[in-house]
Scaffold this motif. Structure first.
Motif, mmCIF file in Angstrom:
data_model
loop_
_atom_site.group_PDB
_atom_site.id
_atom_site.type_symbol
_atom_site.label_atom_id
_atom_site.label_comp_id
_atom_site.label_asym_id
_atom_site.label_seq_id
_atom_site.Cartn_x
_atom_site.Cartn_y
_atom_site.Cartn_z
ATOM 1 N N SER A 151 4.173 -15.121 -1.511
ATOM 2 C CA SER A 151 3.382 -14.709 -2.774
ATOM 3 C C SER A 151 2.116 -14.209 -2.586
ATOM 4 C CB SER A 151 3.331 -16.294 -3.619
ATOM 5 O OG SER A 151 2.658 -16.958 -3.149
ATOM 6 N N SER A 152 1.351 -14.071 -1.800
ATOM 7 C CA SER A 152 0.198 -13.422 -1.824
ATOM 8 C C SER A 152 0.383 -12.180 -1.337
ATOM 9 C CB SER A 152 -0.872 -14.185 -0.594
ATOM 10 O OG SER A 152 -0.026 -13.941 0.625
ATOM 11 N N HIS A 153 1.500 -11.518 -1.008
ATOM 12 C CA HIS A 153 1.717 -10.339 -0.496
ATOM 13 C C HIS A 153 2.606 -9.677 -1.762
ATOM 14 C CE1 HIS A 153 0.190 -10.824 3.062
ATOM 15 N NE2 HIS A 153 0.761 -11.906 3.371
ATOM 16 N N MET A 154 3.152 -10.233 -2.567
ATOM 17 C CA MET A 154 3.905 -9.787 -3.765
ATOM 18 C C MET A 154 2.857 -8.979 -4.891
ATOM 19 S SD MET A 154 6.976 -12.447 -4.783
ATOM 20 C CE MET A 154 7.874 -11.027 -5.287
ATOM 21 N N ILE A 155 3.647 -7.694 -5.384
ATOM 22 C CA ILE A 155 2.744 -7.188 -6.321
ATOM 23 C C ILE A 155 2.973 -7.920 -7.618
ATOM 24 C CG2 ILE A 155 2.623 -4.907 -7.533
ATOM 25 C CD1 ILE A 155 1.603 -4.953 -4.586
ATOM 26 N N TRP A 207 6.554 -6.241 -2.080
ATOM 27 C CA TRP A 207 5.659 -6.693 -1.036
ATOM 28 C C TRP A 207 4.780 -5.598 -0.496
ATOM 29 C CZ3 TRP A 207 10.762 -8.330 -1.505
ATOM 30 C CH2 TRP A 207 10.984 -9.522 -1.771
ATOM 31 N N LYS A 208 3.510 -5.917 -0.359
ATOM 32 C CA LYS A 208 2.709 -4.967 0.126
ATOM 33 C C LYS A 208 1.897 -5.577 1.261
ATOM 34 C CE LYS A 208 -1.285 -2.121 -1.144
ATOM 35 N NZ LYS A 208 -2.545 -1.899 -2.129
ATOM 36 N N LYS A 239 -3.279 8.489 8.064
ATOM 37 C CA LYS A 239 -3.701 8.431 6.836
ATOM 38 C C LYS A 239 -3.213 7.271 5.855
ATOM 39 C CE LYS A 239 -4.205 13.255 6.325
ATOM 40 N NZ LYS A 239 -3.609 14.576 5.589
ATOM 41 N N ILE A 240 -2.427 6.456 6.438
ATOM 42 C CA ILE A 240 -1.820 5.325 5.688
ATOM 43 C C ILE A 240 -2.177 3.882 6.297
ATOM 44 C CG2 ILE A 240 0.531 4.495 5.006
ATOM 45 C CD1 ILE A 240 1.496 7.081 4.859
ATOM 46 N N ASP A 241 -2.720 3.016 5.579
ATOM 47 C CA ASP A 241 -3.086 1.644 6.079
ATOM 48 C C ASP A 241 -2.226 0.491 5.338
ATOM 49 O OD1 ASP A 241 -4.199 1.642 3.702
ATOM 50 O OD2 ASP A 241 -6.277 1.299 4.551
ATOM 51 N N THR A 242 -1.048 0.980 4.461
ATOM 52 C CA THR A 242 -0.438 -0.034 4.130
ATOM 53 C C THR A 242 1.220 0.106 4.137
ATOM 54 O OG1 THR A 242 -0.246 1.324 1.877
ATOM 55 C CG2 THR A 242 -1.985 -0.313 2.157
ATOM 56 N N LEU A 243 2.029 -1.095 4.345
ATOM 57 C CA LEU A 243 3.193 -0.956 4.217
ATOM 58 C C LEU A 243 3.956 -1.651 3.197
ATOM 59 C CD1 LEU A 243 5.253 -1.088 7.610
ATOM 60 C CD2 LEU A 243 5.923 -2.349 5.665
ATOM 61 N N TRP A 244 4.856 -1.075 2.473
ATOM 62 C CA TRP A 244 5.554 -1.472 1.539
ATOM 63 C C TRP A 244 6.835 -1.912 1.814
ATOM 64 C CZ3 TRP A 244 3.642 -1.858 -3.928
ATOM 65 C CH2 TRP A 244 2.537 -1.409 -3.850
#
Length: 842
Positions: A252-256, A306-307, A372-377
């Motif tokens: 849940s902590s990673h859900m948008i 999820w992020k 340039k990208i530091d997030t994974l969706w």
């Protein structure tokens, strides 16, 4: 007859496969190595035997012993607490050599930074290399823990975990595993336990399909487990995954949007889709799921999302776990899978792919991230074009693995848009670079020659200098900026005569003989404090004037930089609410600072942890106001301002009249230039007081001090440590615990019992509102120290009026208007404010 024989042969083949897989799993488990660091005996934890790293016949060899530290109490929030009560400290290179290791392994490092008198584990920094693979670099455990806790806090979950496990997947082709621990610079490192668990070859495939097309060969690539989630279910502890002892966190902590998918549960007759899948995840993962059951919305294109925060410029393996728990036929639930906004799969029907209902199945995907990208969706949404009966999607578990790159798994520096400059022609850049290099070399050579000549002349003038160790640069490099023209006493015979003039460094240079005489040769009975820099002694200098004498410990993680910063800052600052620097000593390998003596010690010692009488509410307010005045002066008294960077109650000192003064400027930094909003710098400070925005972005601002001061305010009200691992999990972190009560408008519930019935309720309400404003997640939403100061003065006025009313001396009639919510102030300055304004102009 042939049919019967055929069926019998088929059953035999299946049994052989099952037996061979089972044997492989048993063999893998028998090859596990469980090491309890800092111990010479064995301990049973989670049903397994962990052997001490100094126990005989343990197949483990240490290159050096380092130091062993231990604790008798822990918070009790982990099944591994018995392991976390000991640790091995290393201040220089140390390696573990484990023999008999060959094959595929999970390698896990366990860290728990418990409180220790000799080493502040919160300030450790180190790197780790495993068989030549760099897995950690300049690693600080508390910052990593805080980052994870913050993600949990955002989702409203408990965020008071104070241990960390870093897990890596390694294919070891030799019979030995060498794990190297390397401290960063003059710092140190620690390790509580090392867990090496073997797994079967089938756990990770040879190749994986790439998002967008193509395949990637995984053979020989090491991996780091970034995230492992039990989607839609509760946390699965490692002892609930007995094959590989993995921990599965909640998702849940990673859900948008958490309500984009609701929980689904079905524990009946779940089996693996293939015998090769039995090690992929425990059946507990497949018994729960998150499904898009909210189909009442008008727009059918919303997704479950999820992020994840990840390291840029690496390849990632995303493993999704599925099990159809509801539908017993195909074409009932068809959806698409997106990774980083690109379609990874469409027309995805779990029932079809797994071969039926209640069949555990997994799917792997590979994707590369740029610098340039530091997030994974990861997103799942309905595939309306597929013609399914319902617009739905389902997911049971999710894992994210970072793949090694050029022998490296350690985090890399995040992309900075300021570096994205337009490039010139290669030839021009090359020649400019060569020219600049030659010029730099010439300038550097000239500077080195001048410095060597200067140092040689100084050595001739001083016979003591030759005893200085190479690690400490003497302070004569300050030149004439530091002078010793100040006498022992001012004309008034008070310590304030030692204060420094703004923009001019002034301080007496004491001889070591004078320091020895003042401290009676550093008599241990005169110690009044111990910190990261070293011990602080009470001493008498020049006709009986009391002073606080701070002597550097050569083994301290703090050193010359902090020593010089302290002198540099205090020698150009003057304010009644900043501790005055009297002088220094740099003779015979010593680094010593001499301050004005603060008779009543630290603010913290008067709040808890000592036998001193508790401060009244008025005294606490006055101490907070004094500290706020000092910080406000720091932030506004220079052209760029000064950021303290280590605001806490142990750095707020009280003189004989309980006047509060800010101290310890070893970590202070000049504020940003006029055309900048922040100072980019490595994260430093004290765990529990650190601004979360600062350690996330490594961008320091004055609002970082404001956040720390907000923690100080709650500490004054509640009179307890900001981090106390012995308390229940939801109370360990004071800032989080107090903020929960404050948002419920019930701060009085947790106030220091010594204060009950002795304070103005309205003043406490306003006090709590100020602290809450200081702890805003976004630095821009926090007040300035000037605004905090004004409101604290108003809180004091409310309390004093309440005291007067209760003493039947006067009645309260306030003609001042302050609004804490909007932080607007209508208030006439006091005489002390006017004097501070004069100090600022100086």
């Amino acid at each position: 007859m042939r049919k019967v024989l055929g069926k019998g042969l088929f059953i035999v083949v299946i049994l052989v496969i099952i037996v061979s897989v089972t044997v492989s799993i048993v063999e893998a488990q028998s090859k596990s190595f469980l090491i309890d660091c800092g111990s010479n005996s064995s301990v049973n934890v989670d049903g397994r035997k962990w052997v001490g790293d100094m126990a005989p016949n343990n197949n483990v060899t240490l290159s050096s012993s380092g130091f062993v530290v231990s604790t008798s109490t822990l918070s009790g929030n982990s099944i591994y607490d018995p392991l976390y009560k000991t640790a091995r400290i290393f201040t220089s290179y140390l390696n573990y050599t484990i023999k008999g290791v060959k094959g595929n392994y999970f390698v896990r490092f366990h860290f728990c930074p418990f409180v220790n008198e000799d080493y502040n584990l919160n300030k450790s920094s180190f790197g780790v290399v495993a068989n030549g693979m760099k897995v950690l670099s300049e690693f600080n455990v508390p910052l990593e823990i805080s980052d994870e806790n913050m993600e949990l806090q955002k989702s409203g979950k408990n965020s008071s975990s104070f241990f960390l496990v870093k897990e890596y997947v390694m294919a070891i082709n030799v019979d030995t595993l060498v794990i190297e621990f390397v401290p960063s610079g003059s710092s140190f490192g620690f390790i509580n336990a090392i867990e090496i668990v073997s797994f079967v070859d089938e756990l990770f495939p040879g190749s994986v399909g790439k998002v967008g097309g193509g395949n990637l060969n995984l053979t020989g690539r090491s991996m780091e487990t970034m995230y492992r989630l039990n989607v839609g279910g509760s946390k699965i502890q490692s002892n609930q995954d007995p094959d590989l002892w993995r921990t599965w966190e909640v998702d849940s902590s990673h859900m948008i949007t958490a309500n984009a998918g609701s929980g689904v549960k079905n524990t009946s007759n779940i089996t693996y889709a293939s015998v090769n899948d039995t090690s992929m995840a425990p059946l507990l993962v497949y018994e729960t799921a998150r499904a898009m059951t909210n189909n009442e919305v008008l727009e059918k294109r919303f997704n479950m999302s999820w992020k994840f925060e990840v390291d840029p410029d690496f390849d990632y393996l995303v493993r999704l776990h599925f099990c159809e728990l509801v539908y017993d036929k195909a074409n009932e639930r068809i959806f698409r899978i997106y990774i980083n906004n690109r379609t990874a799969a469409d027309n995805f029907d779990v029932y079809v792919r797994a071969g039926g209902m209640n069949k555990a199945y997994h799917q792997d995907y590979f994707d590369s991230l740029s610098s340039k990208i530091d997030t994974l969706w990861v997103q799942l949404g309905p595939d309306t074009a597929a013609g399914a009966a319902g617009t739905d999607a389902l997911l049971n578990g999710l894992e994210v693995f970072k793949l090694s790159k050029n022998g490296n798994l350690a985090s890399v520096q995040r992309y900075d848009s300021a570096d994205n400059a337009t490039s010139k022609s290669k030839g021009k850049v090359l020649w400019v670079g060569i020219g600049a290099g030659v010029a730099s070399a010439l300038v550097l050579a000239i500077v080195i020659v001048l410095v060597l000549c200067f140092c040689r002349s100084r050595r001739k003038a001083s016979t003591d200098t030759k005893n200085n160790p190479p690690g400490w640069r003497p302070l004569f490099l300050y030149g004439a900026a530091l002078n010793s023209t100040v006498g022992a006493k001012g004309s008034a015979g008070t310590q304030k005569a030692y204060g420094s003039m703004a923009s001019t460094r002034v301080g007496k240079k004491f001889t070591l003989a004078e320091i020895n005489a003042a401290t009676k040769n550093f008599d241990e009975s005169l110690i009044i404090g111990v910190g990261g820099f070293g011990k602080v002694y009470k001493g008498e200098i020049d006709d009986g004037v009391l002073a606080a004498i701070k002597r550097a410990n050569p083994q301290s993680e703090q050193g010359l930089t902090e020593f010089e910063t302290e002198i540099d800052m205090l020698s150009k600052l003057r304010h009644r609410h900043l501790v005055s620097l009297i002088g220094f000593c740099e003779e015979k390998n010593e680094m010593i600072l001499v301050y004005e003596y603060m008779a009543n010690g630290t603010l913290r010692s008067h709040l808890f942890g000592s036998d001193l009488p508790p401060l009244s509410w008025k005294q606490r307010l006055e101490a907070c106001i004094g500290a706020a005045r000092g910080l406000h002066y720091l932030h506004t008294g220079a052209d760029r301002g000064i950021i303290h960077r280590d605001v806490k109650t142990t750095n707020i000192l009280l003189d004989e009249n309980f006047v509060a003064k800010m101290a310890d400027f070893g970590l202070s930094k000049d504020g940003p230039a006029l055309d900048h909003t922040h100072v980019s710098t490595a994260v430093k400070g004290s765990f529990g007081y650190l601004d979360p925005e600062y350690f996330r972005r490594q961008q320091l601002t004055e609002k970082s001090d404001v956040y720390s001061f907000g923690v100080v305010l709650f500490e004054c009200a509640c009179a307890r440590a900001v981090i106390n691992p012995t308390l229940p999990r939801d109370q360990i972190n004071l800032a989080e615990w107090a903020m929960r009560w404050q948002k419920q408008k019930s701060l009085e519930t947790i106030i220091d019992p010594h204060l009950r019935g002795t304070y103005c309720p309205e003043s406490l309400t306003k006090f709590g509102e100020i602290a809450e404003k200081c702890l805003a997640d976004d630095g821009k939403s926090r007040p300035t120290m000037g605004e905090v100061l004004w409101h604290l003065e108003y809180v004091l006025q409310l309390h004093e009026a309440w005291l007067n009313m209760h003493n039947s001396e006067t009645s309260f009639s306030s003609n001042q208007v302050l609004k804490v919510e909007g932080l607007e102030v209508l208030h006439e300055p006091s005489s002390e404010d006017e004097e501070d304004a004069l100090n600022l102009k100086e």
